[in-house]
Design a protein around this motif. Structure first.
Motif, mmCIF file in Angstrom:
data_model
loop_
_atom_site.group_PDB
_atom_site.id
_atom_site.type_symbol
_atom_site.label_atom_id
_atom_site.label_comp_id
_atom_site.label_asym_id
_atom_site.label_seq_id
_atom_site.Cartn_x
_atom_site.Cartn_y
_atom_site.Cartn_z
ATOM 1 N N LEU A 1 72.549 53.652 -29.338
ATOM 2 C CA LEU A 1 73.879 53.453 -29.977
ATOM 3 C C LEU A 1 74.034 52.122 -30.417
ATOM 4 C CD1 LEU A 1 75.740 55.314 -27.023
ATOM 5 C CD2 LEU A 1 75.694 55.828 -29.358
ATOM 6 N N VAL A 2 73.568 51.036 -29.852
ATOM 7 C CA VAL A 2 73.796 49.424 -30.230
ATOM 8 C C VAL A 2 72.995 49.154 -31.441
ATOM 9 C CG1 VAL A 2 73.326 47.150 -29.714
ATOM 10 C CG2 VAL A 2 74.421 48.806 -28.031
ATOM 11 N N ALA A 3 71.762 49.568 -31.505
ATOM 12 C CA ALA A 3 71.111 49.477 -32.653
ATOM 13 C C ALA A 3 71.503 50.144 -33.866
ATOM 14 C CB ALA A 3 69.497 49.907 -32.615
ATOM 15 N N THR A 4 71.950 51.359 -33.927
ATOM 16 C CA THR A 4 72.196 52.159 -35.160
ATOM 17 C C THR A 4 73.670 51.719 -35.495
ATOM 18 O OG1 THR A 4 73.257 53.720 -33.680
ATOM 19 C CG2 THR A 4 71.006 54.266 -34.503
ATOM 20 N N GLN B 1 79.243 50.137 -30.403
ATOM 21 C CA GLN B 1 78.323 49.246 -29.402
ATOM 22 C C GLN B 1 79.088 49.311 -28.156
ATOM 23 O OE1 GLN B 1 77.659 45.586 -31.436
ATOM 24 N NE2 GLN B 1 75.929 46.316 -32.525
ATOM 25 N N SER B 2 80.476 49.352 -27.878
ATOM 26 C CA SER B 2 80.952 49.422 -26.672
ATOM 27 C C SER B 2 80.544 50.586 -25.878
ATOM 28 C CB SER B 2 82.693 49.178 -27.004
ATOM 29 O OG SER B 2 82.835 48.026 -27.620
ATOM 30 N N ALA B 3 80.460 51.838 -26.630
ATOM 31 C CA ALA B 3 80.152 52.967 -26.162
ATOM 32 C C ALA B 3 78.603 52.802 -25.372
ATOM 33 C CB ALA B 3 80.219 54.039 -26.969
ATOM 34 N N GLY B 4 77.630 52.041 -26.170
ATOM 35 C CA GLY B 4 76.478 51.956 -25.569
ATOM 36 C C GLY B 4 76.415 51.036 -24.573
ATOM 37 N N ILE B 5 77.011 49.851 -24.525
ATOM 38 C CA ILE B 5 77.062 48.893 -23.279
ATOM 39 C C ILE B 5 77.710 49.628 -22.262
ATOM 40 C CG2 ILE B 5 78.237 46.790 -22.638
ATOM 41 C CD1 ILE B 5 78.038 45.851 -25.608
ATOM 42 N N ALA B 6 78.985 50.522 -22.389
ATOM 43 C CA ALA B 6 79.626 51.117 -21.248
ATOM 44 C C ALA B 6 78.825 52.116 -20.832
ATOM 45 C CB ALA B 6 80.932 51.778 -22.008
ATOM 46 N N ALA C 1 90.765 38.686 -16.213
ATOM 47 C CA ALA C 1 91.520 40.005 -16.064
ATOM 48 C C ALA C 1 90.870 41.077 -16.948
ATOM 49 C CB ALA C 1 93.003 39.919 -16.513
ATOM 50 N N THR C 2 90.598 40.785 -18.298
ATOM 51 C CA THR C 2 90.001 41.646 -18.912
ATOM 52 C C THR C 2 88.631 42.024 -18.511
ATOM 53 O OG1 THR C 2 89.023 40.007 -20.593
ATOM 54 C CG2 THR C 2 91.257 40.820 -21.129
ATOM 55 N N GLY C 3 87.762 41.046 -18.277
ATOM 56 C CA GLY C 3 86.417 41.199 -17.808
ATOM 57 C C GLY C 3 86.468 42.028 -16.585
ATOM 58 N N ALA C 4 87.351 41.939 -15.474
ATOM 59 C CA ALA C 4 87.245 42.575 -14.460
ATOM 60 C C ALA C 4 87.613 44.231 -14.564
ATOM 61 C CB ALA C 4 88.265 42.163 -13.327
ATOM 62 N N PHE C 5 88.718 44.338 -15.397
ATOM 63 C CA PHE C 5 88.987 45.643 -15.666
ATOM 64 C C PHE C 5 88.080 46.379 -16.577
ATOM 65 C CE2 PHE C 5 91.259 49.186 -18.077
ATOM 66 C CZ PHE C 5 91.685 49.837 -16.804
ATOM 67 N N GLY C 6 87.581 45.621 -17.561
ATOM 68 C CA GLY C 6 86.708 46.400 -18.353
ATOM 69 C C GLY C 6 85.182 46.750 -17.777
ATOM 70 N N THR C 7 85.008 45.998 -16.474
ATOM 71 C CA THR C 7 83.611 46.046 -15.921
ATOM 72 C C THR C 7 83.696 47.183 -14.712
ATOM 73 O OG1 THR C 7 83.203 43.811 -16.314
ATOM 74 C CG2 THR C 7 81.827 44.778 -14.585
ATOM 75 N N VAL C 8 84.566 46.876 -13.764
ATOM 76 C CA VAL C 8 84.454 47.413 -12.551
ATOM 77 C C VAL C 8 84.781 48.970 -12.732
ATOM 78 C CG1 VAL C 8 85.467 47.479 -10.262
ATOM 79 C CG2 VAL C 8 85.227 45.466 -11.064
ATOM 80 N N PRO C 9 85.694 49.472 -13.429
ATOM 81 C CA PRO C 9 85.879 50.777 -13.533
ATOM 82 C C PRO C 9 84.688 51.518 -13.928
ATOM 83 C CG PRO C 9 87.858 49.954 -14.097
ATOM 84 C CD PRO C 9 86.725 48.880 -13.897
ATOM 85 N N GLY C 10 84.097 51.096 -15.114
ATOM 86 C CA GLY C 10 82.715 51.234 -15.724
ATOM 87 C C GLY C 10 81.666 51.362 -14.650
ATOM 88 N N GLY D 1 85.446 53.149 -26.888
ATOM 89 C CA GLY D 1 84.040 53.166 -26.770
ATOM 90 C C GLY D 1 83.758 52.861 -25.387
ATOM 91 N N LEU D 2 84.675 52.310 -24.581
ATOM 92 C CA LEU D 2 84.143 51.874 -23.249
ATOM 93 C C LEU D 2 84.725 53.067 -22.332
ATOM 94 C CD1 LEU D 2 85.698 48.499 -22.868
ATOM 95 C CD2 LEU D 2 83.598 48.967 -22.877
ATOM 96 N N ALA D 3 85.510 53.860 -22.771
ATOM 97 C CA ALA D 3 85.913 55.541 -22.123
ATOM 98 C C ALA D 3 84.656 56.328 -22.436
ATOM 99 C CB ALA D 3 87.194 55.680 -22.739
ATOM 100 N N LEU D 4 84.026 56.322 -23.834
ATOM 101 C CA LEU D 4 82.871 57.398 -24.036
ATOM 102 C C LEU D 4 81.913 56.892 -23.094
ATOM 103 C CD1 LEU D 4 83.023 57.443 -28.019
ATOM 104 C CD2 LEU D 4 83.549 59.315 -26.151
ATOM 105 N N GLY D 5 81.473 55.724 -22.847
ATOM 106 C CA GLY D 5 80.068 55.262 -22.142
ATOM 107 C C GLY D 5 80.055 56.179 -20.909
ATOM 108 N N PRO D 6 80.840 55.939 -19.914
ATOM 109 C CA PRO D 6 80.799 56.669 -18.583
ATOM 110 C C PRO D 6 80.838 58.277 -18.954
ATOM 111 C CG PRO D 6 82.628 55.118 -18.414
ATOM 112 C CD PRO D 6 82.140 55.144 -19.870
ATOM 113 N N GLY D 7 81.421 58.677 -19.960
ATOM 114 C CA GLY D 7 81.316 60.227 -20.293
ATOM 115 C C GLY D 7 80.198 60.665 -20.793
ATOM 116 N N ILE D 8 79.380 59.711 -21.572
ATOM 117 C CA ILE D 8 77.990 59.970 -22.293
ATOM 118 C C ILE D 8 77.080 60.148 -20.801
ATOM 119 C CG2 ILE D 8 76.196 59.052 -23.480
ATOM 120 C CD1 ILE D 8 78.337 58.027 -25.411
#
Length: 425
Positions: free
Chosen positions: A414-417, A234-239, A24-33, A367-374
């Motif tokens: 983002l991930v490295a820093t 790092q979540s922002a970078g991945i997203a 459940a968490t993987g599906a919701f964390g992945t598909v909208p992004g 972080g996951l919300a920032l990713g698509p915004g970035i």
């Protein structure tokens, strides 16, 4: 189950049962992004900058909702009912998100879906601190969980674009995709609820009365705040990378069903390296292993800048390297969290897993919300042209460069820093 039996090793039924909730968490964390931003720009014709806000704001709302969910789960003691009802609400609302083809409706529906997710995810993440007192056993729990999470990302992220195509593309295809992912979410929630029957439920505790009080509790735990800051960035970078998959497939790889193959290349090898990361953690320590995994992700993402000049096989190989780094990040960040919760209990004499996991999931969600915004901001600045035909419009050189840099350099930086934040405490 006593502390002694937990230290001897949790039953595999419990390990698999808890891990199943990551479907459940993987599906919701992945598909909208992955698909929501392209749905808005290339099907509903919303400008990239506006689309980025429509994706960002509902997820940012969870920063406020997650601590509330944490307080309520602490007060209840038993977190398992949240898995059932929160998961069921999440599944229904996700499917409804694609029912009406209007930007305002998508934003409102996404807000409701994100709220339901908070009441599922926060109690779910808090469970390992109750299931066992043994630090090594928590790493084992997270290894199982991240393995299922990787399968969930593969199943939802790779298959969701195919379902859109098989459903006719456009609005109709996205409706079918919403139903498909809703079923995955419901299956994961039921799996976790039923699979953890008979496990310790913890005890009801006096939760902190306000967000300010929760922040004060977390701020006193310097290792937790350092880990949280690292994980948010790092979540922002991945997203950001996740948000760019469809665009990268359309405008750089240029291959039919390219998004599906990119996801398979990202997640498939990650499943194979889970045992290796577990051994690395035992040898290096969880914190050092997290730094190593983060740098591997960043190196693979940076190398993908050369994608326009590389053959497809080389691109997918670099994506696989990046995915291996991502797998290690998830294992060790999630394994360190319950350790810090347990250390705080030893220091204060109070178990407040919901407080810490509420703030953790709030930070992760932000972080996951920032990713698509970035990524949307990069598209907007590079002049990306939206369309309403359900197919990406042709883009000029500047827009294609924005697609490439947003998928590669920005996530890598983002991930490295972020590892500097981790090592500063």
């Amino acid at each position: 189950m006593t502390a002694t039996s937990a230290q001897a090793g949790l039953p595999r039924r419990v390990l698999l049962g808890y891990a199943g909730g990551s479907l459940a968490t993987g599906a919701f964390g992945t598909v909208p992004g992955l698909l929501l931003l392209p749905y808005l720009t290339d099907t509903l014709g919303v400008a990239a900058g506006v689309a980025g806000l429509l994706v960002l704001l509902p997820k940012a709302w969870d920063v406020l909702v997650n601590p509330v969910a944490g307080r309520l789960s602490d007060r209840s003691g038993d977190r398992r009912p949240y898995l059932l009802w929160g998961g069921a609400a999440l599944a229904v609302l996700f499917a409804a998100m694609f029912a009406v083809p209007a930007g305002w409706y998508v934003a409102v529906a996404f807000l409701a879906t994100a709220t339901a997710f908070a009441f599922y995810q926060v109690p779910y993440v808090a469970l390992p601190a109750v299931l066992t007192e043994d630090h090594a056993e928590r790493t084992r729990i997270m290894t199982y969980r991240v393995a299922v999470l990787a399968v969930a990302i593969l199943a939802s992220g790779a298959l969701a674009p195919l379902v859109v195509d098989l459903g006719g593309g456009g609005v109709a295809g996205h409706r079918w995709m919403g139903l498909f992912v809703g079923v995955l979410i419901l299956a994961g929630a039921l799996w976790a609820y039923l699979g953890t029957r008979g496990t310790p439920v913890g005890r009801a505790t006096q939760a902190e009365p306000s967000l300010r009080a929760q922040l004060a509790v977390a701020g006193a735990n310097r290792r937790f705040t350092a880990l949280l800051a690292c994980f948010v960035v790092q979540s922002a970078g991945i997203a950001t990378m996740l948000a760019g998959v469809q665009y990268f497939a359309d405008h750089v790889v240029g291959q039919a069903s390219g998004a599906t193959f990119l996801f398979a290349g990202f997640v498939g090898p990650a499943l194979l390296v889970m045992p290796l990361w577990s051994r690395a953690g035992a040898r290096l320590g969880k914190r050092r292993a997290l730094v190593a995994a983060s740098l591997l992700f960043a190196a693979g993402a940076c190398a993908l800048v050369a994608s326009p000049a590389l053959p497809g096989a080389a691109i997918y190989a670099l994506v696989a390297v990046t995915g291996c780094g991502y797998a290690g990040q998830q294992v060790f960040a999630l394994a360190l969290l319950p350790d810090h919760i347990a250390a705080d209990e030893q220091r204060t004499g109070r178990r407040q897993a919901g407080v810490f996991t509420g703030l953790w999931t709030a930070g992760e969600t932000f972080g996951l919300a920032l990713g698509p915004g970035i990524y949307a901001l990069v598209l907007q600045l590079s002049g990306y042209a939206s369309s309403t035909g359900g197919t990406a419009a042709a883009q000029d050189d500047a827009a294609r460069l924005g697609v490439l840099l947003g998928f590669t350099v920005v996530p890598a930086v983002l991930v490295a820093t972020a590892t500097a934040l981790l090592r500063s405490r």
